[in-house]
Scaffold this motif. Sequence first.
Motif, PDB file in Angstrom:
ATOM      1  N   PRO A  67      -1.340  14.338 -10.313  1.00 59.40           N
ATOM      2  CA  PRO A  67      -1.441  13.205 -11.036  1.00 59.40           C
ATOM      3  C   PRO A  67      -1.758  12.008 -10.359  1.00 59.40           C
ATOM      4  CG  PRO A  67       0.532  14.430 -11.549  1.00 59.40           C
ATOM      5  CD  PRO A  67      -0.132  15.228 -10.699  1.00 59.40           C
ATOM      6  N   ARG A  68      -2.396  10.984 -10.949  1.00 60.39           N
ATOM      7  CA  ARG A  68      -2.564   9.710 -10.436  1.00 60.39           C
ATOM      8  C   ARG A  68      -1.004   9.180 -10.450  1.00 60.39           C
ATOM      9  NH1 ARG A  68      -6.077   9.695  -7.077  1.00 60.39           N
ATOM     10  NH2 ARG A  68      -5.360   7.654  -6.607  1.00 60.39           N
ATOM     11  N   GLU A  69      -0.723   8.250  -9.451  1.00 62.53           N
ATOM     12  CA  GLU A  69       0.433   7.688  -9.175  1.00 62.53           C
ATOM     13  C   GLU A  69       0.194   6.302  -8.966  1.00 62.53           C
ATOM     14  OE1 GLU A  69       4.530   8.725  -6.878  1.00 62.53           O
ATOM     15  OE2 GLU A  69       2.896   9.830  -6.822  1.00 62.53           O
ATOM     16  N   GLN A  70       0.841   5.217  -9.307  1.00 69.71           N
ATOM     17  CA  GLN A  70       0.369   3.965  -8.946  1.00 69.71           C
ATOM     18  C   GLN A  70       1.867   3.000  -8.482  1.00 69.71           C
ATOM     19  OE1 GLN A  70      -2.339   3.080  -8.420  1.00 69.71           O
ATOM     20  NE2 GLN A  70      -3.553   4.436  -9.208  1.00 69.71           N
ATOM     21  N   LEU A  71       1.604   2.087  -7.969  1.00 71.59           N
ATOM     22  CA  LEU A  71       2.746   1.238  -7.471  1.00 71.59           C
ATOM     23  C   LEU A  71       3.233   0.457  -8.875  1.00 71.59           C
ATOM     24  CD1 LEU A  71       0.974  -0.431  -4.428  1.00 71.59           C
ATOM     25  CD2 LEU A  71       3.088   1.044  -4.406  1.00 71.59           C
ATOM     26  N   ARG A  76       2.519  -4.470  -7.264  1.00 71.47           N
ATOM     27  CA  ARG A  76       1.163  -4.533  -7.271  1.00 71.47           C
ATOM     28  C   ARG A  76       0.958  -5.842  -7.363  1.00 71.47           C
ATOM     29  NH1 ARG A  76      -3.739  -3.924  -9.271  1.00 71.47           N
ATOM     30  NH2 ARG A  76      -4.957  -2.257  -8.655  1.00 71.47           N
ATOM     31  N   LEU A  79       1.563  -7.769  -4.131  1.00 71.64           N
ATOM     32  CA  LEU A  79       0.504  -7.784  -2.995  1.00 71.64           C
ATOM     33  C   LEU A  79      -0.876  -8.188  -3.534  1.00 71.64           C
ATOM     34  CD1 LEU A  79       1.093  -3.850  -2.443  1.00 71.64           C
ATOM     35  CD2 LEU A  79       1.638  -5.577  -0.988  1.00 71.64           C
ATOM     36  N   THR A  80      -1.231  -8.236  -4.714  1.00 66.58           N
ATOM     37  CA  THR A  80      -2.494  -8.838  -4.946  1.00 66.58           C
ATOM     38  C   THR A  80      -2.251 -10.377  -4.721  1.00 66.58           C
ATOM     39  OG1 THR A  80      -2.575  -7.462  -7.099  1.00 66.58           O
ATOM     40  CG2 THR A  80      -4.185  -9.289  -6.934  1.00 66.58           C
ATOM     41  N   PHE A  83      -2.747 -11.003  -1.216  1.00 68.02           N
ATOM     42  CA  PHE A  83      -3.968 -10.940  -1.021  1.00 68.02           C
ATOM     43  C   PHE A  83      -4.938 -12.066  -1.253  1.00 68.02           C
ATOM     44  CE2 PHE A  83      -8.831  -9.728  -1.199  1.00 68.02           C
ATOM     45  CZ  PHE A  83      -8.802  -8.892   0.060  1.00 68.02           C
TER      46      PHE A  83
ATOM     47  N   PHE B  27      -9.835  -4.861  -2.559  1.00 66.39           N
ATOM     48  CA  PHE B  27      -8.584  -4.497  -2.324  1.00 66.39           C
ATOM     49  C   PHE B  27      -7.854  -3.953  -3.418  1.00 66.39           C
ATOM     50  CE2 PHE B  27      -3.808  -6.066  -2.162  1.00 66.39           C
ATOM     51  CZ  PHE B  27      -3.538  -5.592  -1.030  1.00 66.39           C
ATOM     52  N   ALA B  28      -8.267  -4.050  -4.543  1.00 65.05           N
ATOM     53  CA  ALA B  28      -7.605  -3.370  -5.694  1.00 65.05           C
ATOM     54  C   ALA B  28      -7.998  -2.044  -5.814  1.00 65.05           C
ATOM     55  CB  ALA B  28      -8.133  -3.843  -7.086  1.00 65.05           C
ATOM     56  N   LEU B  31      -5.904  -0.288  -3.052  1.00 61.22           N
ATOM     57  CA  LEU B  31      -4.628   0.085  -3.640  1.00 61.22           C
ATOM     58  C   LEU B  31      -4.585   1.149  -4.634  1.00 61.22           C
ATOM     59  CD1 LEU B  31      -3.172  -3.477  -4.750  1.00 61.22           C
ATOM     60  CD2 LEU B  31      -2.329  -2.168  -2.955  1.00 61.22           C
ATOM     61  N   ASP B  32      -5.450   1.272  -5.649  1.00 62.27           N
ATOM     62  CA  ASP B  32      -5.621   2.319  -6.555  1.00 62.27           C
ATOM     63  C   ASP B  32      -5.720   3.639  -5.839  1.00 62.27           C
ATOM     64  OD1 ASP B  32      -4.591   0.573  -8.395  1.00 62.27           O
ATOM     65  OD2 ASP B  32      -6.958   0.036  -8.921  1.00 62.27           O
ATOM     66  N   THR B  33      -6.620   3.562  -4.937  1.00 66.73           N
ATOM     67  CA  THR B  33      -7.272   4.990  -4.475  1.00 66.73           C
ATOM     68  C   THR B  33      -6.069   5.438  -3.164  1.00 66.73           C
ATOM     69  OG1 THR B  33      -9.189   4.243  -4.395  1.00 66.73           O
ATOM     70  CG2 THR B  33      -9.157   6.188  -3.285  1.00 66.73           C
ATOM     71  N   SER B  35      -2.845   4.336  -2.615  1.00 67.19           N
ATOM     72  CA  SER B  35      -1.124   4.298  -2.923  1.00 67.19           C
ATOM     73  C   SER B  35      -0.572   5.422  -3.240  1.00 67.19           C
ATOM     74  CB  SER B  35      -0.993   2.987  -3.795  1.00 67.19           C
ATOM     75  OG  SER B  35      -1.243   1.844  -3.245  1.00 67.19           O
ATOM     76  N   ARG B  36      -1.119   6.422  -4.038  1.00 66.76           N
ATOM     77  CA  ARG B  36      -0.474   7.701  -4.181  1.00 66.76           C
ATOM     78  C   ARG B  36      -0.070   8.434  -3.259  1.00 66.76           C
ATOM     79  NH1 ARG B  36      -3.682  12.753  -7.189  1.00 66.76           N
ATOM     80  NH2 ARG B  36      -4.923  12.502  -5.210  1.00 66.76           N
ATOM     81  N   LEU B  39       2.476   6.672  -1.202  1.00 70.92           N
ATOM     82  CA  LEU B  39       4.086   6.802  -1.764  1.00 70.92           C
ATOM     83  C   LEU B  39       4.349   8.239  -1.461  1.00 70.92           C
ATOM     84  CD1 LEU B  39       3.327   5.101  -5.455  1.00 70.92           C
ATOM     85  CD2 LEU B  39       5.155   4.519  -3.280  1.00 70.92           C
ATOM     86  N   TRP B  60       1.025  -2.511   3.128  1.00 77.02           N
ATOM     87  CA  TRP B  60      -0.071  -3.271   2.603  1.00 77.02           C
ATOM     88  C   TRP B  60      -0.004  -4.777   3.011  1.00 77.02           C
ATOM     89  CZ3 TRP B  60      -4.433  -1.201   1.458  1.00 77.02           C
ATOM     90  CH2 TRP B  60      -4.402   0.041   0.834  1.00 77.02           C
TER      91      TRP B  60
END
Lengths: 90, 216
Positions: A67-71, A76, A79-80, A83, B27-28, B31-33, B35-36, B39, B60
């Motif tokens: 499964p995808r897993e995000q911060l 997030r 960090l954005t 940046f 950058f996004a 992060l999305d690709t 970070s999983r 982690l 990051w």
Amino acid sequence: MGTEGKAGSVVKRFTCGELVEVVTAYLDDALDEPGRAAVEDHLAGCADCGRYLDQYRATVRALADQPREQLSRPVRDRLTAAFKARRPSA
Amino acid sequence: MASFAGGALPPDHVIVTALRAGDEAMFAALLDTWSRGMLRVARSYVSTDDSAEEVVQDTWLAVIGAIDDFEGRSSVRTWVYRILVNAAKKRGLRESRTLPWSALESDGGRGVDPSRFHGVDAGLPGSWKVPPAAWPTPENQALAAEARGIIAEALAELPPRQRIVITLRDVEGCTSEEVCDILDISPANQRVLLHRARSVVRDRLEGYFRSVMAAE
Ligand SMILES: [Zn+2]
């Protein structure tokens, strides 16, 4: 090269128990030529190990499907912002 | 602004140029690709999910600060993961969790239980006693979802170094060269850890499919 005559006698034969321990090396193409040939030779005559290898490959494919897993949102966003705050070069 | 939703990331020189120019979409996308996997790897070094996320955040921030200095001696992903692993190791040390990478100890040995094969006294020494049974084709959504859960459990139970290597290679799709560079391990060491981990995961799936078919 003059070694063809000997090739048959030096080729290692794998048992099933040995073959299952070299499948990662085989899939990564990290075996030497006789080793690779011995794997293919064994697979040509052993449906059980063929099935094992198929299942091994299926396992590797299934691993890519975790499964995808995000911060978390706050991290997030932080960090954005960091940046955006960075001064672009050139 | 670039959009990579669902697609592969562009080549490294495109990524680096975009990041240096302040491209937020790039950058996004990173992060999305990534970070999983970050982690997952960080969790193997530190004691809690929160510390793992902090390690990823710090990584990051370091990447943002150092993108102008990136020299391209490795892939961008390798560079980012090396920063991550260093940060995670430091954090793990503070938390008194250290992973010994030098020795293989309990991670060595075989991928498949030797008792599954006939001994030397049998007619065909080393052949399967009970060959692997056919697996159901997981066209069935419920079965595929369950298998995903079984794999997640198996990954969680692996020794940390095996988990890190299989996560980088098979879950995140790094090459063996990238994994060796990220972890500073030899190709042979990488292969032993990966082989052992994959064999364990296959074995767990086999057990699960056997129980499913027995129930039918
Ligand atoms: Zn066989």
